[in-house]
Design an enzyme around this catalytic site. Structure first.
Site, PDB file in Angstrom:
ATOM      1  CB  CYS A 237      -1.236   0.069   1.219  1.00 54.89           C
ATOM      2  SG  CYS A 237      -1.345  -2.008   1.669  1.00 54.89           S
TER       3      CYS A 237
ATOM      4  NE  ARG B 215       2.693  -8.822   5.847  1.00 53.49           N
ATOM      5  CZ  ARG B 215       1.084  -8.770   5.977  1.00 53.49           C
ATOM      6  NH1 ARG B 215       0.280  -9.905   6.285  1.00 53.49           N
ATOM      7  NH2 ARG B 215       0.367  -7.976   4.811  1.00 53.49           N
TER       8      ARG B 215
ATOM      9  CD  GLN C  20      -0.961  -9.770   0.824  1.00 55.47           C
ATOM     10  OE1 GLN C  20      -1.486  -8.578   0.472  1.00 55.47           O
ATOM     11  NE2 GLN C  20      -1.157  -9.786   2.202  1.00 55.47           N
TER      12      GLN C  20
ATOM     13  CG  ASP D   8      -1.745  -6.087  -1.942  1.00 50.35           C
ATOM     14  OD1 ASP D   8      -2.708  -5.591  -2.274  1.00 50.35           O
ATOM     15  OD2 ASP D   8      -0.819  -4.798  -1.589  1.00 50.35           O
TER      16      ASP D   8
ATOM     17  CG  HIS E  58      -3.285  -0.653  -2.582  1.00 53.34           C
ATOM     18  ND1 HIS E  58      -2.421  -1.478  -3.095  1.00 53.34           N
ATOM     19  CD2 HIS E  58      -3.533  -0.598  -1.986  1.00 53.34           C
ATOM     20  CE1 HIS E  58      -2.159  -2.334  -1.820  1.00 53.34           C
ATOM     21  NE2 HIS E  58      -3.260  -1.539  -0.793  1.00 53.34           N
TER      22      HIS E  58
ATOM     23  CE  LYS F 151     -11.148  -6.060   8.441  1.00 55.64           C
ATOM     24  NZ  LYS F 151      -9.786  -6.507   8.743  1.00 55.64           N
TER      25      LYS F 151
ATOM     26  CG  HIS G 259      -6.502  -0.612   1.303  1.00 53.70           C
ATOM     27  ND1 HIS G 259      -5.004  -0.892   1.894  1.00 53.70           N
ATOM     28  CD2 HIS G 259      -6.364   0.224   1.531  1.00 53.70           C
ATOM     29  CE1 HIS G 259      -4.934  -0.266   2.248  1.00 53.70           C
ATOM     30  NE2 HIS G 259      -5.848   1.028   2.032  1.00 53.70           N
TER      31      HIS G 259
HETATM   32 ZN   LIG Z   1      -3.139  -2.479   0.431  1.00 53.86          ZN
END
Ligand SMILES: [Zn+2]
Ligand SMILES: [Zn+2]
Length: 652
Positions: free
Chosen positions: A351, A380, A398, A400, A402, A482, A528
């Site tokens: 992000c 992580r 991910q 992922d 945005h 979310k 997200h």
């Molecule tokens: Zn994010």
């Protein structure tokens, strides 16, 4: 106060003495497997006096709680934990009891025995429990003063119980008795031990008193209990299946990935494992093209300054891998609150980096929505004790992305993502997808009015998609609500996979703006979203859901050509090449082994097409096909074989 009380039972009103028992209020309802009652929303013993629960109320609702309901199961499991404690104290004198809570799918009890328990003790304890259950001991609740309880348990040598009572503020505490045996407890419990007829003790583990490693090590016994023998059997069968399908076991057997202490929690993907990983990414990429996403790669390592701006330094730095600034080697890594002034960190999420992609150009309303996707590795620093195969890792990718958009675009963007969620999970063979709306937590940024508005947008988008959802109250992130998406797998476990999350915070922190059609500077909203979530975790879920029998397009090895003898080696190699040239993943198995052995190995590797060639096939230029799912067919031409393979479904 009136000596009478109005009770509502199934919509029917009854007037009853306040001193009556809960059971009396339920007179007339079916009593089979009735284990407790819900009085004014609280689960209580059937033997409790109504006035003890109703308080000053003049009307209360009383509902029966049956053994097979969620509340009933909890009562059964909790009561079984007590039954176990009773059995343990009878069998192992000198054992002290501590706590015995209900957990997901079962219960545990922590004991301080003279010598730690082992799994070999479990059958004996279980047999004793069965005996005590059959004896139909009445379970009685008594309330005593704190001082009296401390004396009672002190005299029994139960120092842990005394410590627990000392921590209770109420002047009275409740004790539950089963025959001669007793335990400190809030309840509720089943009326008598005969209601406990389907339980199983499962494992033993060490656990520190109050979870603190400075305290004594206790012996924890895990078990489970159900309302019926059938339900217990079904649960145990699913557990057995889960053990057989464990992705760590199948990952090894199928040659997909491994872990090594040299990099704890970071998977090494073998070629076959990477096929699954890449096929999933290719599939998402095709969807991205259709849905108007743009893929980027941002750096893996950033100055900590960025994580300070994003808020990760404040909230997430203990989960980050930090590193030195190579040009300021004298500066030590500072993990304190001010440490962000120097040094670098490995990104735990994409992000913050994506806000730089947004800021790379001056944005106008015409650029929005801007959908930025990235599959980069994320790291992580999860505690080593929590690492678990691919489901809990330190390195992951991910699917992922945005979305930067205007307030007015939120609903359409969320709607498109919900459609993507449904398509993806249907394609991947999950029959049901469940949705939850996680709402405003404490603390939160922004006003309650803003929250209700943005929660309303997410709810509207789900309604537009005719999606039924539950509310998960107070579980949103502090910066926005979310949608959480769960999939139940074939083993009846629920996994949270996808999320769609509104964020008003990062655009603020990174001062993101766009020029509106009226020429004003406005703030975009950031969404997200991830559909598969972590690819590592998703692959684990998929392997366990399918038992390794993946959809054909994801199978790492789609076909294996098994030669019956050395004489047909060339032909086997040729068939394998032809299959490969038709764009399928195929390998020949030319080893000088019996067919049965080769078939078994291909089955363990979960190869969907086993193509058998012997001398007859070589002479006729045919193959014999054997499918992983069991079907066999004789003498097929190679072209026929390829036609069959081409008909395997591909993701849309
Ligand atoms: Zn994010
Ligand atoms: Zn209890």
């Amino acid at each position: 106060m009136s000596s009478e009380l109005t009770v509502l039972v199934g919509g029917e009103r009854r007037v009853i003495a306040r001193t009556a028992r809960v059971r009396e209020a339920l007179a007339g309802v079916p009593s089979k497997d009735l284990v407790a009652a819900k009085v004014a929303g609280k689960v209580v013993d059937l033997s409790r006096p109504l006035d003890a629960v109703a308080g000053a109320d003049t009307t209360v609702e009383v509902e029966p709680v049956y053994a097979d309901s969620p509340a009933g199961l909890e009562v059964i499991r909790h009561s079984t934990a007590h039954l176990m404690a009773m059995a343990v104290q009878q069998l192992f004198p000198g054992t002290q009891v501590t706590i015995g809570p209900v957990i997901e799918d079962g219960f545990f009890y922590d004991f301080a025995p003279p010598t730690p328990f082992t799994v070999d003790d479990l059958p004996k304890i279980e047999a004793k429990m069965k005996e005590l259950a059959k004896a139909d001991l009445k379970v009685e609740r008594v309330e005593v003063s704190r001082a009296e309880a401390i004396k009672t348990f002190g005299d029994m040598g139960e120092k842990y119980k005394v410590e627990i009572i000392n921590g209770i503020a109420d002047p009275t505490v409740s004790i539950y008795k089963e025959g001669e045996w007793m335990d400190l407890c809030r309840g509720p419990h089943v009326p008598s031990t005969r209601y406990l007829r389907a339980f199983k003790l499962q494992s033993v583990a060490g656990a520190y008193w109050r979870g603190d490693e400075h305290n004594a090590m206790l012996s924890r016994i895990y078990g489970t209990a159900f309302a019926s023998k059938e339900a217990l059997e079904e649960h145990l069968a699913l557990l057995e299946l889960a053990r057989n399908r464990d992705h760590r076991k199948l990952g090894r057997e199928m040659g997909l990935f491994f872990f090594d202490p040299i990099s704890p929690g970071c998977p090494f993907y073998l070629p076959k494992g990477l096929v699954i990983f890449n096929e999933l990414i290719d599939y998402m990429r095709r969807l991205y093209r259709r849905y108007g996403y743009q893929e980027v790669v941002t750096p893996l390592v950033f100055k900590n300054e960025m994580f300070h701006t994003s808020g990760h330094w404040e909230n997430f730095r203990e989960n980050m891998f930090l590193t030195l600034d190579p040009e300021a080697p004298d500066m030590k890594i500072d993990t304190g609150p001010e440490g962000w002034h120097h040094g670098y960190g490995v990104k735990p999420m994409n992000c913050p980096g994506h806000t730089f992609i947004y800021r790379a150009e001056k944005r106008s309303y015409r650029d929005l929505p801007l959908r930025v996707a990235e599959f980069s590795r994320l790291h992580r620093a999860e505690r080593s004790g929590t690492l678990h195969g691919l489901t809990r890792v330190r390195a992951m990718s991910q699917d992922d992305a945005h979305i930067f958009c205007t307030e007015a675009q939120i609903e359409d963007e969320v709607t498109a993502n919900l459609k993507m969620v449904r398509d993806v999970y249907a394609t991947l063979g999950f029959e049901r997808v469940e949705f939850k709306l996680a709402t405003m937590p404490e603390p939160h940024m922004g006003t309650e009015e803003q929250w209700r508005m943005s929660e309303g947008k997410l709810a509207n988008a789900m309604e537009r998609n005719e999606i039924a959802f539950e509310i998960n109250p107070g579980e949103g992130a502090f910066y926005g609500p979310k949608i959480e998406i769960y999939v139940p797998d074939a083993l009846k476990r629920k996994w949270q996979v996808a999320t769609i999350q509104l964020d008003y915070n990062l655009p603020e922190r990174f001062d993101l703006t766009y020029t509106s059609s009226a020429g004003a500077e406005e703030r975009p909203v950031m969404i997200h979203r991830a559909i598969l979530g972590s690819l590592e975790r998703f692959i684990a879920v998929l392997i366990e859901h399918t038992g390794g029998v993946l959809p054909f397009w994801l199978a790492p090895e789609q076909a294996r050509v098994l030669s019956l003898s050395e004489k047909v080696e060339d032909y086997a190699r040729e068939v394998s090449d032809l299959v490969r040239r038709a764009s399928f993943r195929a390998e020949p198995d030319l080893r000088n082994e019996k067919l049965g052995f080769k078939v078994r190995e291909a089955e363990v590797a979960k190869v969907p097409y086993m193509i058998v060639v012997g001398e007859r096939e070589a002479a006729e230029r045919t193959v014999s096909l054997r499918l992983l799912r069991g079907a066999k067919s004789q003498a097929l031409s190679i072209e026929n074989l390829l036609d069959i393979m081409r008909k395997e479904p591909l993701p849309a």
